[in-house]
Write an enzyme that holds these catalytic residues in place. Sequence first.
Site, PDB file in Angstrom:
ATOM      1  N   ARG A 125       0.850  -1.197   0.000  1.00 35.68           N
ATOM      2  CA  ARG A 125       0.000   0.000   0.000  1.00 35.68           C
ATOM      3  C   ARG A 125       0.882   1.242   0.000  1.00 35.68           C
ATOM      4  O   ARG A 125       1.064   1.901   1.017  1.00 35.68           O
ATOM      5  CB  ARG A 125      -0.953  -0.040   1.191  1.00 35.68           C
ATOM      6  CG  ARG A 125      -2.123  -0.966   0.926  1.00 35.68           C
ATOM      7  CD  ARG A 125      -3.171  -0.932   2.003  1.00 35.68           C
ATOM      8  NE  ARG A 125      -4.470  -1.306   1.471  1.00 35.68           N
ATOM      9  CZ  ARG A 125      -5.548  -1.506   2.215  1.00 35.68           C
ATOM     10  NH1 ARG A 125      -5.480  -1.353   3.529  1.00 35.68           N
ATOM     11  NH2 ARG A 125      -6.689  -1.835   1.667  1.00 35.68           N
ATOM     12  N   SER A 149      -8.574  -2.107  -1.362  1.00 36.29           N
ATOM     13  CA  SER A 149      -9.316  -0.855  -1.227  1.00 36.29           C
ATOM     14  C   SER A 149     -10.543  -0.848  -2.139  1.00 36.29           C
ATOM     15  O   SER A 149     -11.632  -0.419  -1.737  1.00 36.29           O
ATOM     16  CB  SER A 149      -8.413   0.341  -1.555  1.00 36.29           C
ATOM     17  OG  SER A 149      -7.437   0.519  -0.545  1.00 36.29           O
TER      18      SER A 149
END
Length: 379
Positions: free
Chosen positions: A122, A133
């Site tokens: 991330r 996400s």
Amino acid sequence: MKIGVPKEIIDGEARVALTPSLVAPLINDGHSVIVQHDAGILASFSNDQYSAAGAKVVATASDLFAAANIILKVQPPTKLEADQFSKESTYVGFLAPLTNADLLRVFVERRVTGFSMEFIPRITRAQSMDVLSSMSTVTGYKSVLLAADRIGKMFPLLMTAAGTVPPATVLILGAGVAGLQAIATAKRLGAKVEAFDPRPAVREQVKSLGAMFIEMELPEDAETEGGYAKELSPEFIKKEMEAIASRLPKVDVVICTAQVFGKRAPILLTADMVKLMRHGSVIVDLAAEQGGNCELTKAGVTVEHAGVSIIGTVNLAATVPVDASQMYARNVINFLRHLYPKGASPDFNDEIIKGACITRNGEITNELVRIALGQGGRK
């Protein structure tokens, strides 16, 4: 490269790893695309749409696995599927490697280069590849709709000739992507929304969406460098539960989203805490597949306790297959283009590629997975 997209065979999985609109970009990059018959039908993408986009539609999974050297999927392959992979082929999709030792064993035996989309770091330059996400956005949205459908009252404040109807109160536990989307959705439906998260950095994000942030003394190191929530101390979780318990008597809906990457989800709601809620209230536990944030949660089942419904959601993103497939497919294509930039070979020293690569050259290459499976780190 010959890119293959099989039909998902896990019960309840309606998503597909590649949508028709993204076939042409792959072909323009020099790849060919093979799609199994009806691979996208549950997500409303027909065989004719894939054919019109330039993909070759084949009748069976065995035809597809024999022809393709890159396989794109949503769910981790079953052993039946993995056994059909061509030797030294490549896999891109969800892999759940920490709990899929048997699958990894097949990948190692067949020298499959396996990329796990949930292991993509991330970091800023990998945001366009972040399937966690994307799917959390879908589940956060759908969780509120589940609660609104289950609860016996309306979400918004209504002033009618029959009197005033007060708004429902929704408490969101965890303000990551799913939690923030749940906040936004509940606010759009007119609910009064409160949220709690141990990471101080999300306070302003919660408030910017119009929700009240439940205040308590928060730790400064509540998330990892990779952007995931850390496993917190038992002492802090006890204080956290006390703060949550103080809100429950006035809450109609609780959406649980707290998860720790690679570990069991933390228990934030005990059976005694559930009894504090109003009769007819609803808990939607998005962490059900990781053990649940409520100790009464059962994955895939709705439990009734003291007049409260506890919904243990499983694979919620698959219930919104059109948009979930489109978002997932874009993430996958962005990763493929990073993996094979302008036809070049993958750079396995690249942070994104190295982080997502689980198996390669007949061995498990990811250190975290090796340790979790008892193989130890590399010397």
